[in-house]
Design a protein around this motif. Sequence first.
Motif, mmCIF file in Angstrom:
data_model
loop_
_atom_site.group_PDB
_atom_site.id
_atom_site.type_symbol
_atom_site.label_atom_id
_atom_site.label_comp_id
_atom_site.label_asym_id
_atom_site.label_seq_id
_atom_site.Cartn_x
_atom_site.Cartn_y
_atom_site.Cartn_z
ATOM 1 N N GLU A 1 8.107 67.798 -45.829
ATOM 2 C CA GLU A 1 8.595 68.327 -47.102
ATOM 3 C C GLU A 1 7.446 68.816 -47.975
ATOM 4 O O GLU A 1 7.579 69.787 -48.722
ATOM 5 C CB GLU A 1 9.410 67.263 -47.842
ATOM 6 C CG GLU A 1 10.734 66.898 -47.183
ATOM 7 C CD GLU A 1 10.604 65.922 -46.030
ATOM 8 O OE1 GLU A 1 11.633 65.562 -45.434
ATOM 9 O OE2 GLU A 1 9.461 65.514 -45.726
ATOM 10 N N GLY A 2 6.303 68.129 -47.879
ATOM 11 C CA GLY A 2 5.135 68.542 -48.654
ATOM 12 C C GLY A 2 4.612 69.892 -48.203
ATOM 13 O O GLY A 2 4.224 70.736 -49.019
ATOM 14 N N ALA B 1 3.968 75.672 -48.777
ATOM 15 C CA ALA B 1 4.126 76.995 -48.170
ATOM 16 C C ALA B 1 5.027 77.882 -49.028
ATOM 17 O O ALA B 1 4.794 79.091 -49.144
ATOM 18 C CB ALA B 1 4.694 76.861 -46.762
ATOM 19 N N GLY B 2 6.041 77.265 -49.647
ATOM 20 C CA GLY B 2 6.913 78.026 -50.530
ATOM 21 C C GLY B 2 6.166 78.603 -51.718
ATOM 22 O O GLY B 2 6.383 79.757 -52.105
ATOM 23 N N LYS B 3 5.262 77.811 -52.299
ATOM 24 C CA LYS B 3 4.456 78.299 -53.423
ATOM 25 C C LYS B 3 3.565 79.460 -52.999
ATOM 26 O O LYS B 3 3.432 80.460 -53.723
ATOM 27 C CB LYS B 3 3.591 77.159 -53.967
ATOM 28 C CG LYS B 3 4.346 76.080 -54.721
ATOM 29 C CD LYS B 3 3.380 75.022 -55.227
ATOM 30 C CE LYS B 3 4.115 73.927 -55.985
ATOM 31 N NZ LYS B 3 3.173 72.869 -56.460
ATOM 32 N N VAL C 1 2.910 78.795 -35.423
ATOM 33 C CA VAL C 1 2.796 77.351 -35.638
ATOM 34 C C VAL C 1 3.943 76.911 -36.534
ATOM 35 O O VAL C 1 4.381 77.666 -37.404
ATOM 36 C CB VAL C 1 1.428 77.001 -36.279
ATOM 37 C CG1 VAL C 1 1.265 77.647 -37.646
ATOM 38 C CG2 VAL C 1 1.212 75.497 -36.359
ATOM 39 N N THR C 2 4.434 75.716 -36.324
ATOM 40 C CA THR C 2 5.544 75.218 -37.129
ATOM 41 C C THR C 2 5.036 74.394 -38.304
ATOM 42 O O THR C 2 3.932 73.838 -38.265
ATOM 43 C CB THR C 2 6.482 74.336 -36.284
ATOM 44 O OG1 THR C 2 5.763 73.157 -35.863
ATOM 45 C CG2 THR C 2 6.983 75.093 -35.062
ATOM 46 N N GLN C 3 5.850 74.303 -39.342
ATOM 47 C CA GLN C 3 5.502 73.459 -40.487
ATOM 48 C C GLN C 3 5.396 71.999 -40.058
ATOM 49 O O GLN C 3 4.550 71.253 -40.568
ATOM 50 C CB GLN C 3 6.552 73.612 -41.587
ATOM 51 C CG GLN C 3 6.510 74.952 -42.291
ATOM 52 C CD GLN C 3 7.426 74.996 -43.494
ATOM 53 O OE1 GLN C 3 8.074 74.019 -43.844
ATOM 54 N NE2 GLN C 3 7.488 76.146 -44.150
ATOM 55 N N GLU C 4 6.232 71.603 -39.124
ATOM 56 C CA GLU C 4 6.195 70.212 -38.656
ATOM 57 C C GLU C 4 4.868 69.891 -37.993
ATOM 58 O O GLU C 4 4.285 68.823 -38.213
ATOM 59 C CB GLU C 4 7.345 69.955 -37.680
ATOM 60 C CG GLU C 4 7.419 68.517 -37.198
ATOM 61 C CD GLU C 4 8.633 68.248 -36.321
ATOM 62 O OE1 GLU C 4 8.825 67.083 -35.938
ATOM 63 O OE2 GLU C 4 9.382 69.201 -36.038
ATOM 64 N N LEU C 5 4.357 70.815 -37.192
ATOM 65 C CA LEU C 5 3.083 70.586 -36.522
ATOM 66 C C LEU C 5 1.945 70.539 -37.537
ATOM 67 O O LEU C 5 1.050 69.686 -37.433
ATOM 68 C CB LEU C 5 2.826 71.685 -35.483
ATOM 69 C CG LEU C 5 1.585 71.505 -34.607
ATOM 70 C CD1 LEU C 5 1.641 70.176 -33.850
ATOM 71 C CD2 LEU C 5 1.453 72.663 -33.624
ATOM 72 N N ILE C 6 1.964 71.426 -38.523
ATOM 73 C CA ILE C 6 0.935 71.392 -39.566
ATOM 74 C C ILE C 6 0.992 70.063 -40.323
ATOM 75 O O ILE C 6 -0.039 69.449 -40.609
ATOM 76 C CB ILE C 6 1.091 72.574 -40.535
ATOM 77 C CG1 ILE C 6 0.848 73.902 -39.812
ATOM 78 C CG2 ILE C 6 0.121 72.434 -41.709
ATOM 79 C CD1 ILE C 6 1.094 75.120 -40.675
ATOM 80 N N ALA C 7 2.211 69.609 -40.640
ATOM 81 C CA ALA C 7 2.368 68.331 -41.337
ATOM 82 C C ALA C 7 1.773 67.191 -40.520
ATOM 83 O O ALA C 7 1.080 66.314 -41.054
ATOM 84 C CB ALA C 7 3.845 68.066 -41.628
#
Length: 230
Positions: free
Chosen positions: A184-185, A190-192, A170-176
């Motif tokens: 960006e959020g 995810a970085g943390k 799954v992509t970060q864009e889809l989760i967003a």
Amino acid sequence: MSSLHSPKQNHLLAALPTAEFDSLAAHLELVSLSLGAMLYEPDEQLQHAYFPTTAIMSLHYVLASGASAEAAGVGNEGMVGISLFMGGNTTPSSAVAGIAGHAYRLERHKLLQEFNRGGSLQRLLLRYTQALMTQMGQTAACNRHHSIEQQLCRWLMAALDRVPSHELVVTQELIANMLGVRREGITEAAGKLQRGGLIRYRRGHIAVLDRVGLESRACECYAVIKKEWS
């Protein structure tokens, strides 16, 4: 039906008595759903109900502005298309594959025929509808009151409960888009989690390394929703 797939991978179908399951089995069609596949769009007449086995569907609402958010996720615990037996043939939401996989679909007339018999299928689907409504209400509260990191942890935990792997494609864009927040959020959250050793992220893939730790970072909404499925 493929030997690699079985309708009984879906918990609702697996809970049916043998006679009721056998009545449906010949009418179930295995379908493969790619990431982002659309099962239906808002106000479109529904032709089939879908019982996911390995796919996870997102019931998605899109506003006139183009902003969107997920109202609920549906995996192997449930079905997509409750409008078919709740008195309507359309829905204001869309249904999109948030996680690729498989589902079994059932033509709407056969679903209604079996539902109207008043047997176990009817009881299971009504109980499932109650659980789905709880998920929708809890998700609305979560999106309003909890941090993006908490929401991301909730979403990841719920996804893990529905798939056999610890890795999600799954992509970060889809989760967003599903959480209704800026990409960006999600990247920051995810970085943390990655720096904390809870997940490993590479483009289009999220592997959960520490499920217990991830659950401890999720808000109480995850436990509330999970309880409804038990």
